[in-house]
Design an enzyme around this catalytic site. Structure first.
Site, PDB file in Angstrom:
ATOM      1  CG  LEU A 114      -1.838   1.223   1.371  1.00 19.35           C
ATOM      2  CD1 LEU A 114      -2.695   1.455   0.132  1.00 19.35           C
ATOM      3  CD2 LEU A 114      -2.708   1.079   2.613  1.00 19.35           C
TER       4      LEU A 114
ATOM      5  CE1 TYR B  75      -2.892  -8.442  10.442  1.00 21.41           C
ATOM      6  CE2 TYR B  75      -4.814  -9.619   9.616  1.00 21.41           C
ATOM      7  CZ  TYR B  75      -3.923  -8.571   9.522  1.00 21.41           C
ATOM      8  OH  TYR B  75      -4.074  -7.647   8.522  1.00 21.41           O
TER       9      TYR B  75
ATOM     10  CE  LYS C  75      -4.617  -4.033  10.805  1.00 17.32           C
ATOM     11  NZ  LYS C  75      -3.656  -2.953  10.443  1.00 17.32           N
TER      12      LYS C  75
END
Length: 291
Positions: free
Chosen positions: A12, A124, A128
């Site tokens: 990104l 994970y 997040k």
């Protein structure tokens, strides 16, 4: 506009730099130039640069390793996100944070919306989700964008892995019972830039992903079909769908992580046409392999 970008060497981040408007000023950082887990260091960087916006493309994304590296995952995805959001708040900057479909458990039957309750199944996803909550609490001027199945011409990703495996194998088994939305990092980067250009900066949670949901096996087949039509010599392997149970991993994956993107589309932002992106980047990747 002055932008502080983290994760500048990731998929990104690199796509964001490629698309940066010529009249914008950018400081692009990676883990070596800015440790986002160091609150004092982050605050010092942000106060010195005085950005109009902080874009957090940094993340711990090793889904399986996160199961045994919980502290590291939370340090980067949660604490690091909080540090950036708080620093942005201190200088009155907008904050854009990129999250994931892994915040959902994957047991839905219809696409997840921003109002659906998250319930991640792995470390994970938990890290997040913590980052989302910390960003929104530390900086009310935050835009949190959940995305999924990111691929690009950069870094390591599913498309590049499939093309590499196809060189050596006549037959491949690819998981066919996990459904999601592939997302081209370049489209996501452009959407973030377009959001920052809006007169009224959109705050809160948004979903941004590819326009068509598929299984990993379907995604692989689409990649191979695109490669076969690229004009280059490419041997399409036989691609067989397999169950998740046939490919065990340390971390569980959401079986269904399709996301509804109506909210972000209402801003006038287009979601990712991942098939068009494949047509663009697959020939480039094949040329690189053959050069």
């Amino acid at each position: 506009m002055r932008i502080l970008l983290t994760g500048a060497k990731g998929q990104l981040g690199r796509c964001f730099k490629d698309r940066l408007p010529e009249d914008w000023e950018l400081i692009a950082t990676d883990s070596k130039t800015l440790d986002i887990t160091d609150a004092a260091g982050v605050m010092n960087m942000v106060k010195n640069f005085q950005p109009d916006a902080v874009v957090n493309a940094a993340a711990y994304t090793a889904v399986d390793k996160a199961e045994s590296e919980r502290d590291k995952a939370f340090a980067i995805n949660a604490t690091g996100t909080h540090n950036l959001a708080a620093a942005a708040q201190a200088v009155g900057a907008k904050f854009v944070h990129v999250s994931t479909d892994y915040v959902f458990p994957g047991n839905a039957k219809t696409p997840y919306t921003e109002t659906d309750a998250p319930d991640p199944v792995g470390i994970y996803g938990k890290s997040k989700l913590a980052g989302e909550l910390l960003a929104l609490s530390a900086n009310p001027n935050s835009m949190v964008i959940r995305t999924a199945w990111v691929f690009s011409e950069y870094g390591n990703n599913f498309v590049k892995t499939m093309l590499r495996l196809a060189k050596d194998r006549d037959t491949l088994g690819v998981v066919d019972d996990q459904i999601g939305n592939p997302t081209y990092a370049g489209d996501l980067a452009q959407a973030i830039i377009n959001a920052l250009k809006l007169q009224n900066f959109p705050i809160g949670l948004y979903h941004y992903c590819g326009d068509k949901s598929v299984s990993w096996c379907d995604f692989a087949r689409a990649t191979f079909q695109t490669a076969s039509q690229s004009g280059r010599d490419f041997r399409v392997p036989t691609t067989n769908g397999i169950a998740t149970s046939e490919y065990p991993t340390p971390a569980s994956r959401p079986a269904y992580s399709v996301m509804n993107c109506d909210k972000i589309k209402s801003l006038g932002l287009n979601v990712s046409d991942w098939q068009a992106a494949l047509n663009k980047i697959v020939p480039v990747l094949l040329a690189e392999e053959q050069s």
